[in-house]
Design an enzyme around this catalytic site. Sequence first.
Site, PDB file in Angstrom:
ATOM      1  N   HIS A  15       0.845  -1.198   0.000  1.00 42.77           N
ATOM      2  CA  HIS A  15       0.000   0.000   0.000  1.00 42.77           C
ATOM      3  C   HIS A  15       0.872   1.237   0.000  1.00 42.77           C
ATOM      4  O   HIS A  15       2.073   1.175   0.233  1.00 42.77           O
ATOM      5  CB  HIS A  15      -0.980   0.019   1.185  1.00 42.77           C
ATOM      6  CG  HIS A  15      -0.337   0.121   2.529  1.00 42.77           C
ATOM      7  ND1 HIS A  15      -1.039   0.374   3.672  1.00 42.77           N
ATOM      8  CD2 HIS A  15       0.947   0.009   2.935  1.00 42.77           C
ATOM      9  CE1 HIS A  15      -0.238   0.407   4.716  1.00 42.77           C
ATOM     10  NE2 HIS A  15       0.979   0.190   4.288  1.00 42.77           N
ATOM     11  N   CYS A  34       6.081   5.991   4.508  1.00 46.08           N
ATOM     12  CA  CYS A  34       4.920   5.225   4.032  1.00 46.08           C
ATOM     13  C   CYS A  34       4.214   5.921   2.871  1.00 46.08           C
ATOM     14  O   CYS A  34       3.294   5.363   2.275  1.00 46.08           O
ATOM     15  CB  CYS A  34       3.935   4.972   5.169  1.00 46.08           C
ATOM     16  SG  CYS A  34       4.640   3.948   6.476  1.00 46.08           S
ATOM     17  N   HIS A  40       4.899   0.228  -0.494  1.00 49.59           N
ATOM     18  CA  HIS A  40       5.719  -0.686   0.298  1.00 49.59           C
ATOM     19  C   HIS A  40       4.812  -1.811   0.779  1.00 49.59           C
ATOM     20  O   HIS A  40       3.590  -1.694   0.746  1.00 49.59           O
ATOM     21  CB  HIS A  40       6.376   0.039   1.487  1.00 49.59           C
ATOM     22  CG  HIS A  40       5.380   0.588   2.457  1.00 49.59           C
ATOM     23  ND1 HIS A  40       4.658   1.743   2.225  1.00 49.59           N
ATOM     24  CD2 HIS A  40       4.956   0.117   3.653  1.00 49.59           C
ATOM     25  CE1 HIS A  40       3.854   1.975   3.244  1.00 49.59           C
ATOM     26  NE2 HIS A  40       4.000   1.001   4.123  1.00 49.59           N
ATOM     27  N   HIS A  42       3.778  -5.318   3.436  1.00 44.97           N
ATOM     28  CA  HIS A  42       3.745  -5.862   4.796  1.00 44.97           C
ATOM     29  C   HIS A  42       3.331  -7.324   4.747  1.00 44.97           C
ATOM     30  O   HIS A  42       2.587  -7.745   3.863  1.00 44.97           O
ATOM     31  CB  HIS A  42       2.724  -5.119   5.666  1.00 44.97           C
ATOM     32  CG  HIS A  42       3.052  -3.694   5.910  1.00 44.97           C
ATOM     33  ND1 HIS A  42       4.030  -3.288   6.789  1.00 44.97           N
ATOM     34  CD2 HIS A  42       2.538  -2.565   5.385  1.00 44.97           C
ATOM     35  CE1 HIS A  42       4.093  -1.967   6.800  1.00 44.97           C
ATOM     36  NE2 HIS A  42       3.187  -1.505   5.946  1.00 44.97           N
ATOM     37  N   ASP A  80      -4.744 -10.816  -0.262  1.00 44.51           N
ATOM     38  CA  ASP A  80      -3.419 -11.415  -0.376  1.00 44.51           C
ATOM     39  C   ASP A  80      -2.756 -11.073  -1.712  1.00 44.51           C
ATOM     40  O   ASP A  80      -3.356 -11.194  -2.779  1.00 44.51           O
ATOM     41  CB  ASP A  80      -3.499 -12.935  -0.225  1.00 44.51           C
ATOM     42  CG  ASP A  80      -2.135 -13.572  -0.036  1.00 44.51           C
ATOM     43  OD1 ASP A  80      -1.218 -12.910   0.487  1.00 44.51           O
ATOM     44  OD2 ASP A  80      -1.980 -14.758  -0.390  1.00 44.51           O
ATOM     45  N   HIS A  81      -1.505 -10.610  -1.627  1.00 43.95           N
ATOM     46  CA  HIS A  81      -0.694 -10.227  -2.787  1.00 43.95           C
ATOM     47  C   HIS A  81      -1.344  -9.132  -3.625  1.00 43.95           C
ATOM     48  O   HIS A  81      -1.248  -9.138  -4.851  1.00 43.95           O
ATOM     49  CB  HIS A  81      -0.334 -11.450  -3.643  1.00 43.95           C
ATOM     50  CG  HIS A  81       0.701 -12.299  -2.997  1.00 43.95           C
ATOM     51  ND1 HIS A  81       0.381 -13.252  -2.043  1.00 43.95           N
ATOM     52  CD2 HIS A  81       2.041 -12.333  -3.129  1.00 43.95           C
ATOM     53  CE1 HIS A  81       1.485 -13.845  -1.631  1.00 43.95           C
ATOM     54  NE2 HIS A  81       2.517 -13.300  -2.272  1.00 43.95           N
ATOM     55  N   GLU A 123       0.447  -5.267  11.590  1.00 46.61           N
ATOM     56  CA  GLU A 123       1.088  -4.802  10.363  1.00 46.61           C
ATOM     57  C   GLU A 123       2.594  -5.060  10.398  1.00 46.61           C
ATOM     58  O   GLU A 123       3.200  -5.427   9.392  1.00 46.61           O
ATOM     59  CB  GLU A 123       0.805  -3.314  10.195  1.00 46.61           C
ATOM     60  CG  GLU A 123       1.322  -2.718   8.926  1.00 46.61           C
ATOM     61  CD  GLU A 123       0.954  -1.257   8.811  1.00 46.61           C
ATOM     62  OE1 GLU A 123       0.342  -0.897   7.787  1.00 46.61           O
ATOM     63  OE2 GLU A 123       1.267  -0.463   9.732  1.00 46.61           O
TER      64      GLU A 123
END
Length: 134
Positions: A15, A34, A40, A42, A80-81, A123
């Site tokens: 995100h 961020c 970036h 997580h 996811d991904h 996170e």
Amino acid sequence: MKAYLGRRYHFVASHRLHTDAYDAARNRDVYGKCNNPYGHGHNYTIEVVMSGPVDAKTGMVCDMAELDAFAGKNVLAVFDHMNLNTLKVFEHQVPTAENLCIEVYNIFKGFSDARLERVRVEETNNNSFEYAGE
């Protein structure tokens, strides 16, 4: 007799924290690294806590396989991904972990076999957020 079941799920997503309400300088001030234009990622951990009576036949609050299937279809398959900024759910809100936590809570409210108590989103090792509804 009411009991609680905690279940954890893991997914990877990226995100960028950025809002159109601020100019570029203010976004950098508020979100720091961020706000990287390239985003970036997580390794998120989601923990849900469900509650309900312990079933006399099964000895469980709910069928964990059903809970896992629900999470797989409604949470993991969605997030996811993924780049969270590209998802419709974040079209009009910043994809912070706080907002992600609220969205995941709203999804798990749809699981009807047990009562949702709260959701926790981890996170990073240092950042976690919890939401238990209004």
